[in-house]
Design an enzyme around this catalytic site. Structure first.
Site, PDB file in Angstrom:
ATOM      1  N   LYS A  99      16.192  32.427  -1.642  1.00  6.75           N
ATOM      2  CA  LYS A  99      16.137  31.779  -2.955  1.00  6.75           C
ATOM      3  C   LYS A  99      15.799  32.804  -4.040  1.00  6.75           C
ATOM      4  O   LYS A  99      15.165  33.819  -3.743  1.00  6.75           O
ATOM      5  CB  LYS A  99      15.016  30.723  -2.945  1.00  6.75           C
ATOM      6  CG  LYS A  99      15.353  29.449  -2.196  1.00  6.75           C
ATOM      7  CD  LYS A  99      14.228  28.437  -2.304  1.00  6.75           C
ATOM      8  CE  LYS A  99      14.533  27.170  -1.539  1.00  6.75           C
ATOM      9  NZ  LYS A  99      15.683  26.409  -2.061  1.00  6.75           N
ATOM     10  N   ASP A 135       7.572  21.998   0.315  1.00  7.25           N
ATOM     11  CA  ASP A 135       8.729  21.528   1.080  1.00  7.25           C
ATOM     12  C   ASP A 135       8.326  20.773   2.357  1.00  7.25           C
ATOM     13  O   ASP A 135       9.180  20.410   3.163  1.00  7.25           O
ATOM     14  CB  ASP A 135       9.646  22.718   1.411  1.00  7.25           C
ATOM     15  CG  ASP A 135      11.111  22.327   1.478  1.00  7.25           C
ATOM     16  OD1 ASP A 135      11.460  21.251   0.957  1.00  7.25           O
ATOM     17  OD2 ASP A 135      11.903  23.094   2.062  1.00  7.25           O
ATOM     18  N   ASP A 189      19.648  28.220   3.585  1.00  9.08           N
ATOM     19  CA  ASP A 189      18.732  27.464   2.715  1.00  9.08           C
ATOM     20  C   ASP A 189      18.919  25.954   2.871  1.00  9.08           C
ATOM     21  O   ASP A 189      18.099  25.178   2.389  1.00  9.08           O
ATOM     22  CB  ASP A 189      18.943  27.888   1.254  1.00  9.08           C
ATOM     23  CG  ASP A 189      17.778  27.497   0.361  1.00  9.08           C
ATOM     24  OD1 ASP A 189      16.734  27.084   0.905  1.00  9.08           O
ATOM     25  OD2 ASP A 189      17.918  27.608  -0.875  1.00  9.08           O
ATOM     26  N   GLU A 242      18.168  24.171   5.286  1.00 10.69           N
ATOM     27  CA  GLU A 242      17.457  24.153   6.571  1.00 10.69           C
ATOM     28  C   GLU A 242      16.858  22.793   6.889  1.00 10.69           C
ATOM     29  O   GLU A 242      16.635  22.481   8.058  1.00 10.69           O
ATOM     30  CB  GLU A 242      16.352  25.218   6.565  1.00 10.69           C
ATOM     31  CG  GLU A 242      15.013  24.791   5.926  1.00 10.69           C
ATOM     32  CD  GLU A 242      15.097  24.449   4.443  1.00 10.69           C
ATOM     33  OE1 GLU A 242      16.073  24.870   3.782  1.00 10.69           O
ATOM     34  OE2 GLU A 242      14.203  23.755   3.936  1.00 10.69           O
ATOM     35  N   ARG A 274      18.020  19.764   6.724  1.00  7.29           N
ATOM     36  CA  ARG A 274      18.889  18.920   7.553  1.00  7.29           C
ATOM     37  C   ARG A 274      18.976  19.441   8.982  1.00  7.29           C
ATOM     38  O   ARG A 274      19.199  18.676   9.910  1.00  7.29           O
ATOM     39  CB  ARG A 274      20.276  18.810   6.883  1.00  7.29           C
ATOM     40  CG  ARG A 274      20.994  20.104   6.740  1.00  7.29           C
ATOM     41  CD  ARG A 274      22.126  20.038   5.708  1.00  7.29           C
ATOM     42  NE  ARG A 274      21.627  20.138   4.332  1.00  7.29           N
ATOM     43  CZ  ARG A 274      22.400  20.077   3.258  1.00  7.29           C
ATOM     44  NH1 ARG A 274      23.711  19.886   3.369  1.00  7.29           N
ATOM     45  NH2 ARG A 274      21.884  20.178   2.050  1.00  7.29           N
TER      46      ARG A 274
HETATM   47  N1  BES Z   1      13.826  22.444  -0.077  1.00  7.81           N
HETATM   48  C1  BES Z   1      15.098  22.624  -0.704  1.00  7.81           C
HETATM   49  C2  BES Z   1      15.418  21.533  -1.710  1.00  7.81           C
HETATM   50  C3  BES Z   1      14.763  21.675  -3.044  1.00  7.81           C
HETATM   51  C4  BES Z   1      15.221  22.634  -3.937  1.00  7.81           C
HETATM   52  C5  BES Z   1      13.773  20.828  -3.429  1.00  7.81           C
HETATM   53  C6  BES Z   1      14.654  22.737  -5.186  1.00  7.81           C
HETATM   54  C7  BES Z   1      13.207  20.922  -4.675  1.00  7.81           C
HETATM   55  C8  BES Z   1      13.630  21.887  -5.556  1.00  7.81           C
HETATM   56  C9  BES Z   1      16.201  22.634   0.353  1.00  7.81           C
HETATM   57  O1  BES Z   1      15.854  23.160   1.581  1.00  7.81           O
HETATM   58  C10 BES Z   1      17.308  23.446  -0.195  1.00  7.81           C
HETATM   59  O2  BES Z   1      17.108  24.613  -0.354  1.00  7.81           O
HETATM   60  N2  BES Z   1      18.444  22.833  -0.462  1.00  7.81           N
HETATM   61  C11 BES Z   1      19.558  23.496  -1.009  1.00  7.81           C
HETATM   62  C12 BES Z   1      20.792  23.002  -0.322  1.00  7.81           C
HETATM   63  C13 BES Z   1      22.021  23.820  -0.623  1.00  7.81           C
HETATM   64  C14 BES Z   1      21.887  25.201  -0.011  1.00  7.81           C
HETATM   65  C15 BES Z   1      23.223  23.090  -0.077  1.00  7.81           C
HETATM   66  C16 BES Z   1      19.611  23.198  -2.505  1.00  7.81           C
HETATM   67  O3  BES Z   1      19.330  22.056  -2.893  1.00  7.81           O
HETATM   68  O4  BES Z   1      19.886  24.111  -3.267  1.00  7.81           O
HETATM   69 ZN    ZN Z   2      13.880  23.089   2.058  1.00  5.60          ZN
HETATM   70 MN    MN Z   3      16.135  25.298   1.619  1.00  3.99          MN
END
Ligand code: BES
Ligand code: ZN
Ligand code: MN
Length: 500
Positions: free
Chosen positions: A280, A291, A350, A352, A354
Site C-alpha cells: 500500500k 483491519d 492486498d 487478502e 477475502r
Molecule cells: N483492508 C483493505 C480494505 C480497506 C482499504 C479498508 C482502505 C479501509 C480503507 C483490504 O484488504 C484491501 O486492501 N482491499 C483492496 C482490494 C483491492 C486490491 C481489490 C482495496 O480496497 O483497495
Molecule cells: Zn485488508
Molecule cells: Mn488489503
C-alpha cells in the site's frame, strides 16, 4: 458506569445532578415543569431571560434550585418536541454526557426517558442512552506513559421512569444495554491497540480469556501448522508472508439446546494490512491496524450474548493474520488451493481479506449453521459507494438481509444493501485458475462479495463490509465498535422470532 432504574419525582432526588429536557421555543418537559413549580418559577424565569432556547445541543447547568434535593439541575435543549428522531436522541445523550463529565458530577438521575420519539419504546431509549453515554465517555490512554484518571468521574447513572410499572422493562433494558456497551468497548479496545501489540496471537489470548469469563463458552485456537495440514491454502497464502504465526480462533457460546443450529459470525482479523507484495502507499497506512475490526466486533458481540446468557448457540470464527511483504510472501500471479478445493490466482496480494475469509467460511460448514454472517473491513470501494454512515450488506438469502437491515435500523448501527447479481461474477474470471482474487475496475465491494459467495453455497449467508464504519480517521482517529450493536440487535430479533 453503573446504570439503574428508579421511579420518582425530580424534586425528590437526593443526588448530584438531575437532568431534564427543554424543547425548542422554551417549552419545558414534564419533569422540568415540576422542578419549575417546586422552585417558584426559577427555571422559567431564567429561560425567559434567554439563558436557554431549547434548541438541539444547548445546555444550562443550574445550582441551588429551590426546594429540590439535588446539588445541580442540568437542562438539555432537545429541539422541537415532535421532531426528535434517533440521531437527535443520540446527540442529546452525548451532549448530556459531555456536560456532566466537565461538571465533575459523579451521580446523576436523568428524566430524558420521558422524551417522546415516534415508535420507540422505553427499552430502546435506555439502550440508546447507554451506548451514547459510554461512547462519549470512552477514552483509550492505556499506552500513554502518564495515566491521568478523571478527577471526579461519573459513576452512577439513574434512569427515571414514570411509574413502578415500568421498572421491570427498564431493568431488562439496562441489562441488555450494558452488555452491548461492554461488547462495544471490548471491540474498540482491541481495535485501537497497535499492530505490534494486537497480533494474531494477542487476539487468540483475548479469546481464551473469554472462556474463563463465560462458563458456556469454549475457545479453540489453532496455529499455522494445523491450518496448513487442514488444507487452508488461501489462509496460508496470506499468513506465510509474516513472522507472526497466523491463528484460527473459534469461540463457541452454547446457550441454546444441543440440537439448535448456531448463528455463526466470521470476522476478518488482519492485525495489520501492509498490502503484502502489492504494498500500500504510505499515507494513513497506520490505519491498517484497524483491519481486524471485523474480528473485534465478533468478539464484542459474542461476549455480549454470553454475558446475557441468551438461550441461543452462537459461534465466532476469527481467521487472524498479518499481511506483510517478505521473501516467502505470496506474489502476484501465484495460484493457491482453498480448503473448498477451488483454486485462486492471486492478482493482488492486498486483496487478502477475502483469501482468509473464504477458508474460514468453508470451515464454518462443519458447525451446521442456521445462518452465517461475515464481518470485514474488506474494500476501500465501500467508502466510495456509501461513505461512513452505513455498512454494506450483501448475501444469498433475502430474509437474512432483511433482518440485518431491520436490526440496523432499530440499533442505529445501520447497513444498506448492494446487489449481489450474477452479472458481476465474470469479473473474477481467470485464465489460469478457477477464479482471480480481484474483480478489476468497478463495483469493488460487490466483486469482493461475489468472491465470498463462491464459498457460501451450503448455507444462508450475509456479508457486512464495514470498511467505512469501523473506525474514524483524522483528529478523532479511533475504532467505533461497529457493528457490535447491529449484530446483537439482530440476535435479539432472532430470539424473539423463532426461538421463543
Ligand atoms: N483492508 C483493505 C480494505 C480497506 C482499504 C479498508 C482502505 C479501509 C480503507 C483490504 O484488504 C484491501 O486492501 N482491499 C483492496 C482490494 C483491492 C486490491 C481489490 C482495496 O480496497 O483497495
Ligand atoms: Zn485488508
Ligand atoms: Mn488489503
Amino acid at each position: 458506569m453503573e446504570y439503574t432504574v428508579k421511579s420518582g419525582s425530580p424534586e425528590k432526588q437526593r443526588i448530584g445532578c438531575v437532568v431534564v429536557a427543554v424543547f425548542a421555543q422554551r417549552v419545558l418537559s414534564a419533569a422540568a415543569k415540576i422542578l419549575d413549580k417546586a422552585s417558584g418559577n426559577q427555571i422559567s424565569n431564567l429561560i425567559r431571560r434567554g439563558e436557554l432556547e431549547g434548541d438541539l445541543g444547548g445546555t444550562l447547568l443550574l445550582h441551588n434550585v429551590e426546594n429540590t434535593l439535588c446539588d445541580r439541575v442540568l437542562l438539555i435543549g432537545c429541539g422541537k418536541e415532535k421532531e426528535i428522531d434517533t440521531n437527535a436522541f443520540r446527540k442529546i445523550n452525548s451532549t448530556m454526557a459531555a456536560t456532566l463529565k466537565a461538571s465533575g458530577t459523579t451521580e446523576v438521575a436523568s428524566f430524558l426517558t420521558e422524551i417522546p420519539i415516534k415508535r420507540k419504546s422505553l427499552t430502546w431509549k435506555i439502550q440508546q442512552s447507554i451506548e451514547a453515554i459510554d461512547e462519549t465517555l470512552y477514552t483509550f490512554n492505556q499506552l500513554k506513559s502518564e495515566q491521568k484518571p478523571p478527577r471526579r468521574p461519573l459513576r452512577k447513572f439513574v434512569f427515571s421512569v414514570s411509574g413502578r410499572g415500568q421498572l421491570t422493562e427498564g431493568e431488562e433494558a439496562v441489562r441488555r444495554g450494558m452488555a452491548i456497551s461492554t461488547g462495544i468497548k471490548l471491540a474498540k479496545d482491541l481495535a485501537n491497540l497497535p499492530g505490534n501489540i494486537c497480533t494474531p496471537d494477542y487476539l487468540a489470548i483475548q479469546a481464551l480469556t473469554m472462556q474463563k469469563q463465560f462458563p458456556k463458552t469454549r475457545v479453540t485456537v489453532i496455529g499455522e501448522k494445523e491450518i496448513e495440514d487442514m488444507g487452508m491454502g488461501t489462509f496460508m497464502s496470506v499468513s506465510k508472508g509474516s513472522r507472526q504465526d497466523g491463528k484460527l480462533i473459534t469461540i463457541e457460546y452454547r446457550g441454546g439446546d444441543k440440537k439448535q443450529q448456531p448463528i455463526v459470525l466470521v470476522g476478518k482479523g488482519v492485525t495489520f494490512d501492509s498490502g503484502g507484495i502489492s504494498l500500500k502507499p504510505g499515507a494513513a497506512m497506520d490505519e491498517m491496524k484497524f483491519d481486524m475490526c471485523g474480528a473485534a466486533s465478533v468478539m464484542g458481540a459474542v461476549s455480549a450474548c454470553a454475558e446475557l446468557l441468551l438461550p441461543l448457540n452462537i459461534i465466532g470464527i476469527i481467521p487472524a493474520v498479518e499481511n506483510m511483504p517478505d521473501g516467502v510472501a505470496s506474489k502476484p500471479g501465484d495460484i493457491v488451493t482453498s480448503l473448498s478445493g477451488q483454486t485462486i490466482e492471486i492478482l493482488n496480494t492486498d486483496a487478502e481479506g477475502r483469501l482468509i475469509l473464504c477458508d474460514a467460511l468453508t470451515y464454518a460448514e462443519r458447525f451446521d449453521p442456521e445462518v452465517v454472517i461475515d464481518i470485514a473491513t474488506l474494500t476501500g470501494a465501500v467508502i466510495v459507494a456509501l461513505g461512513a454512515h452505513p455498512a454494506a450488506v450483501l448475501g444469498n438469502h433475502k430474509p437474512l438481509i432483511h433482518d440485518l437491515l431491520k436490526a440496523g435500523k432499530s440499533s442505529g448501527d445501520r447497513c444498506w444493501e448492494l446487489p449481489l447479481w450474477d452479472d458481476y461474477q465474470e469479473q473474477l474470471d481467470s485464465n489460469f485458475a478457477d477464479m482471480a482474487n480481484i474483480g478489476g475496475k468497478g463495483a469493488g465491494t460487490i466483486t469482493a462479495a461475489c468472491f465470498l459467495s463462491r464459498f457460501t453455497k451450503k448455507y444462508h449467508w450475509a456479508h457486512l463490509d464495514i470498511a467505512g464504519v469501523a473506525w474514524k480517521g483524522g483528529k478523532e482517529k479511533g475504532a467505533t465498535g461497529r457493528p457490535v450493536s447491529l449484530l446483537v440487535h439482530y440476535i435479539f430479533q432472532h430470539l424473539n422470532g423463532k426461538h421463543k
